[in-house]
Design a protein around this motif. Structure first.
Motif, short mmCIF file in Angstrom:
data_model
loop_
_atom_site.label_atom_id
_atom_site.label_comp_id
_atom_site.label_asym_id
_atom_site.label_seq_id
_atom_site.Cartn_x
_atom_site.Cartn_y
_atom_site.Cartn_z
N ILE A 1 30.49 43.15 4.15
CA ILE A 1 31.15 41.85 4.30
C ILE A 1 31.71 41.68 5.71
N GLU A 2 32.33 42.71 6.23
CA GLU A 2 32.87 42.65 7.59
C GLU A 2 31.76 42.38 8.60
N PHE A 3 30.61 43.02 8.39
CA PHE A 3 29.48 42.83 9.30
C PHE A 3 28.98 41.39 9.25
N PHE A 4 28.79 40.86 8.04
CA PHE A 4 28.31 39.49 7.90
C PHE A 4 29.28 38.49 8.51
N LEU A 5 30.57 38.68 8.26
CA LEU A 5 31.58 37.75 8.78
C LEU A 5 31.71 37.84 10.29
N GLU B 1 39.71 46.15 -3.41
CA GLU B 1 39.63 46.44 -1.98
C GLU B 1 39.14 45.24 -1.18
N ILE B 2 38.27 44.42 -1.78
CA ILE B 2 37.79 43.23 -1.08
C ILE B 2 38.90 42.18 -1.03
N VAL B 3 39.63 42.01 -2.12
CA VAL B 3 40.75 41.06 -2.14
C VAL B 3 41.79 41.46 -1.11
N VAL C 1 40.62 40.53 2.42
CA VAL C 1 40.74 39.11 2.73
C VAL C 1 42.20 38.74 2.99
N CYS C 2 43.09 39.28 2.16
CA CYS C 2 44.51 38.95 2.32
C CYS C 2 45.10 39.47 3.63
N GLN C 3 44.50 40.51 4.18
CA GLN C 3 45.03 41.11 5.40
C GLN C 3 44.20 40.77 6.63
N THR C 4 43.24 39.85 6.49
CA THR C 4 42.39 39.45 7.61
C THR C 4 42.65 37.98 7.94
N PRO C 5 43.36 37.67 9.02
CA PRO C 5 43.72 36.28 9.34
C PRO C 5 42.52 35.36 9.49
N SER C 6 41.38 35.89 9.95
CA SER C 6 40.24 35.02 10.22
C SER C 6 39.61 34.43 8.96
N VAL C 7 39.89 35.01 7.79
CA VAL C 7 39.31 34.49 6.55
C VAL C 7 40.38 34.00 5.57
N GLU C 8 41.60 33.86 6.05
CA GLU C 8 42.66 33.38 5.17
C GLU C 8 42.42 31.97 4.66
N TRP C 9 41.55 31.23 5.35
CA TRP C 9 41.31 29.84 4.97
C TRP C 9 40.59 29.69 3.63
N ILE C 10 40.08 30.78 3.08
CA ILE C 10 39.41 30.69 1.77
C ILE C 10 40.33 31.11 0.63
N LEU C 11 41.56 31.53 0.94
CA LEU C 11 42.44 32.05 -0.10
C LEU C 11 42.74 31.03 -1.19
#
Length: 761
Positions: free
Chosen positions: A417-421, A449-451, A454-464
């Protein structure tokens, strides 16, 4: 005996006289006689000559069932005795009855002896076990080689799979000369003799069978090579299975597959490579059959890279890549991490990267299903290779609407997921057929672990806070499934909104309130902890008046629910009361069997404890007393809660108090044990006594382990949403409350011992 009715002969009584041509029919057994009699009795039967004959036949119990192979022929085939085969064929040519009991002459031929050839059938003695009065068999009955084993093997199948020496080759040649169709005969599994030879690794036999088929021309040879069995596999598939085509040790597994290592077999073995034999005879064989899996797919499935390369080279690139369910060789190649043929496949056929199976899955979907971590370079490189070959596949959904990102989330492949993003940040918002992002999928599949990522990655917080078709956010789904750890992770990000309503108008707090059991329950269950956390963070119910909310969720129990709760209390009472009685019994006995014993009667204060007056003794007696009192009261309360003489409310109150006292009795008993061991061992084994004293509290810690772990999980959410000061106050207050509630017997025990020590005497 024979009966004849012919034109011009006297007719049976009352039979009409008819003039017509005569037809001869012969019946050689009782079944045929019955059929003929039935035919004669018909009113419109034609005039015929009916001949019924009885013959002397070998006993049925000494003959194989109809269509079964003669056991002597099968024995000849399995040992490759062409002399024994000729002997049987000569008997058949002479229309001798089938021989099923071996004679000495046959046994000598079977063993390869030459002396038996001198005793021919015409001048030898009467053969033992053979009928000497054979019937006049019709020509069509002469079919020694047509017999098959129970699994459908002919004599040629048996010979092909059991050897490839000169005798076996000659045996096969004799059979094919007699009946060429047997070369193409199939057993019950659809295997031809060539399948059997290849499966057994009989190189010479396989080559000989191909040559025998080639005598009739190229078409006959190709027909044999391309015949498939019930599994839709040719002999080439069997060759792929038996060949040793694994790559040898490679110093750098990460190196590209530019030069494929050759087999470690010697030169002689290289010449007998079965795959090369078959491909040399038919360079297009790797395209057959049209159905089923291709030889190339099978080679990659079995991780035989050298075989895969051999197939490609021998076919000149004209080969099938197909596999089961619409898959291609590339689909399976990305799952076989130890092989190095993936890049070769992309070079051979670039269109493979975009082909999908029956589920609509691309090779990137398959690669995304590989779970790994940052240290597993091989898997990461495999995913990167497939992705870079066709980056657009990241935006291609399968038939279920799942994108590769959803697949990676469903199996917890965080690195993928990190690679794709990193390559395409906008792909985080891709939704499946249910309108769910990869975060929804991670919650649905319980991938904490995926949740957390996402919660600790600011760049993807917009999907929360993205909602699916039912209006559910990731928090809604986590609460529905009572996923405490996931809920705490989501609550640990302040951007997660707590009051969003789904399509049904339910907020997260509504869902958590609905999840609370309507029966008596343990306070530390996930449903209760989630509900308490939401209230603590200020979550609200849907837009309803508070009295309506209470009316919706706080209604009285109906009779069925009351009965269920009563049964629950009864069952729980039976378990707790056993432990309470046991502790009370042990504590009672320890009072009169105290550590250190008693003073002798002739001493001062005779009959009193020898260790009386010591601090540890005073503490021991108090701890033991608390254990006895708490367990006794708990027993009484459990008895009251277990009887239906009282109303449900009273029973529930007694049960809750009894469970609390039972817990305190366990703590007291643990302290009493530690003090007793310390008193006895301290004078002679102080280190052991201290070790026992330290280890004993494990029982108390274990009882509260769940509370401690859940408190730790909540720490981040408390710190983020309430700030460090409020979070610290919360945890300090919680810890103090826990200590006071759980360890009050310890406090009372040692406080009393100190008081008694000061006021001793």
């Amino acid at each position: 005996m024979a009966s004849i009715i012919e034109e011009g002969a006297p007719s049976p009584p009352n039979a009409p006289t008819v003039a017509m041509d005569a037809t001869l029919m012969v019946a050689t057994d009782r079944g045929d006689v019955k059929k003929l009699k039935d035919l004669v009795n018909k009113e419109d039967a034609v005039a015929m000559v009916v001949v019924t004959a009885t013959s002397k036949k070998p006993s049925k119990e000494h003959q194989p069932p109809a269509g079964r192979i003669n056991p002597l022929l099968l024995a000849s085939a399995r040992v490759g005795s062409w002399k024994a085969l000729n002997f049987l064929l000569e008997r058949e040519d002479a229309r001798s009855p089938p021989m099923v009991t071996p004679t000495q002459q046959f046994l000598e031929l079977l063993a390869g002896g030459s002396g038996a050839m001198e005793r021919t059938a015409g001048g030898g003695d009467v053969e033992e076990g053979v009928d000497q009065d054979p019937p006049a068999l019709p020509a069509g009955a002469l079919a020694l080689l047509k017999g098959v084993t129970p699994d459908g093997d002919t004599a040629l199948h048996a010979a092909a799979g059991n050897g490839d020496g000169d005798d076996f080759l000659k045996f096969a040649g004799i059979i094919c000369d007699r009946d060429r169709d047997l070369l193409f005969a199939k057993n019950h599994m659809g295997d031809t003799p060539l399948h059997c030879a290849v499966r057994a690794g009989r190189y010479k036999m396989a080559s000989h069978l191909i040559a025998l088929a080639g005598r009739e021309g190229a078409d006959s040879k190709l027909k044999l090579l391309r015949m498939d069995n019930e599994r839709h596999e040719t002999a080439l598939h069997e060759a792929v299975r038996i060949e040793d085509g694994r790559i040898l040790e490679v110093k750098d597994r990460r190196a590209s597959f530019d030069a494929v290592p050759t087999s470690h077999a010697d030169g002689a073995a290289e010449e007998k490579n079965m795959v090369k034999l078959l491909m040399g005879a038919d360079p297009e064989l790797a395209n057959y059959p049209a159905q089923g899996i291709s030889p190339l797919y099978l080679a990659i499935l079995l991780e035989k890279d050298t075989i895969a390369v051999t197939l490609y080279e021998k076919s000149g690139g004209n080969l099938s890549y197909s596999g089961p369910d619409g898959q291609t060789a590339l689909h399976i190649a990305v799952l076989r991490i130890t092989n190095a043929v993936t890049m070769k496949l992309l070079e051979w056929n670039k269109s493979l990267i975009a082909q999908v199976d029956k589920h609509g899955s691309t090779p990137l979907h398959f690669a995304s299903s590989l779970r790994h971590n940052h240290r597993d370079i091989r898997i990461f490189n495999r995913i990167a290779q497939v992705f870079k070959a066709n980056p657009a596949a990241l935006y291609q959904a399968d038939n279920s609407g799942l994108f590769p990102l959803h697949v990676a989330a469903s199996i917890g492949a965080r690195s993928t997921i990190e690679f794709f993003l990193q390559e395409f940040p906008d792909s985080a918002g891709l939704r499946n057929a249910k309108g769910r992002t990869f975060l929804h999928v991670a919650v649905e599949k319980r991938r904490w672990e995926i949740v957390s990522f996402v919660c600790q990655t600011p760049s993807v917080e917009w999907i929360l806070n993205m909602q699916d078709k039912n209006g559910n956010t990731a928090l809604h789904l986590a609460i529905k499934r009572n996923m405490l750890k996931t809920c705490y992770a989501l609550l640990g990000n302040k951007k997660v909104l707590l009051n969003l309503s789904n399509v049904k108008g339910h907020t997260p707090l509504d869902l958590s309130r609905r999840n609370l059991p309507r029966r008596i329950y343990y306070k530390m269950i996930s449903e209760s902890q989630i509900h308490s956390a939401l209230i603590s963070f200020g979550a609200e119910h849907s837009v309803l008046r508070h009295d309506h909310i209470e009316g919706k969720y706080g209604r009285p129990l109906n009779q069925k629910e009351k009965n269920e709760q009563s049964d629950l209390i009864n069952n729980a009472t039976q378990m707790f009361i056993v432990g309470a009685v046991l502790i009370a019994t042990v504590a009672f006995g320890a009072t009169f069997a105290i550590p250190g014993g008693y003073k002798a009667d002739d001493h001062l204060n005779g009959g009193t404890p020898t260790l009386a007056g010591r601090y540890t003794f005073e503490a021991f007696m108090m701890a033991n007393t608390l254990a006895f009192v708490c367990s006794t009261v708990a027993t009484l309360g459990l008895v009251l809660s277990g009887t239906t003489l009282f109303d449900l409310r009273t029973r529930k109150m007694n049960f809750i108090m009894s469970v609390s006292l039972f817990s305190s009795s366990v703590t007291s008993m643990t302290v009493a044990f530690a003090l007793a061991a310390y008193m006895v061992l301290a004078p002679v084994a102080r280190s052991t006594a201290i070790a026992i004293f330290i280890i004993s509290p494990v029982a108390v810690l274990y009882r509260n382990l769940e509370k401690i772990l859940k408190l730790r999980l909540l720490a981040r959410a408390q710190f983020v949403r309430k700030g460090p000061i409020s979070a610290m106050q919360y945890f300090v207050g919680t810890v103090i409350s826990l200590i006071m509630w759980e360890l009050w017997p310890v406090i009372v025990t040692f406080a009393w011992a100190g008081f008694a020590r000061i006021h001793h005497g």
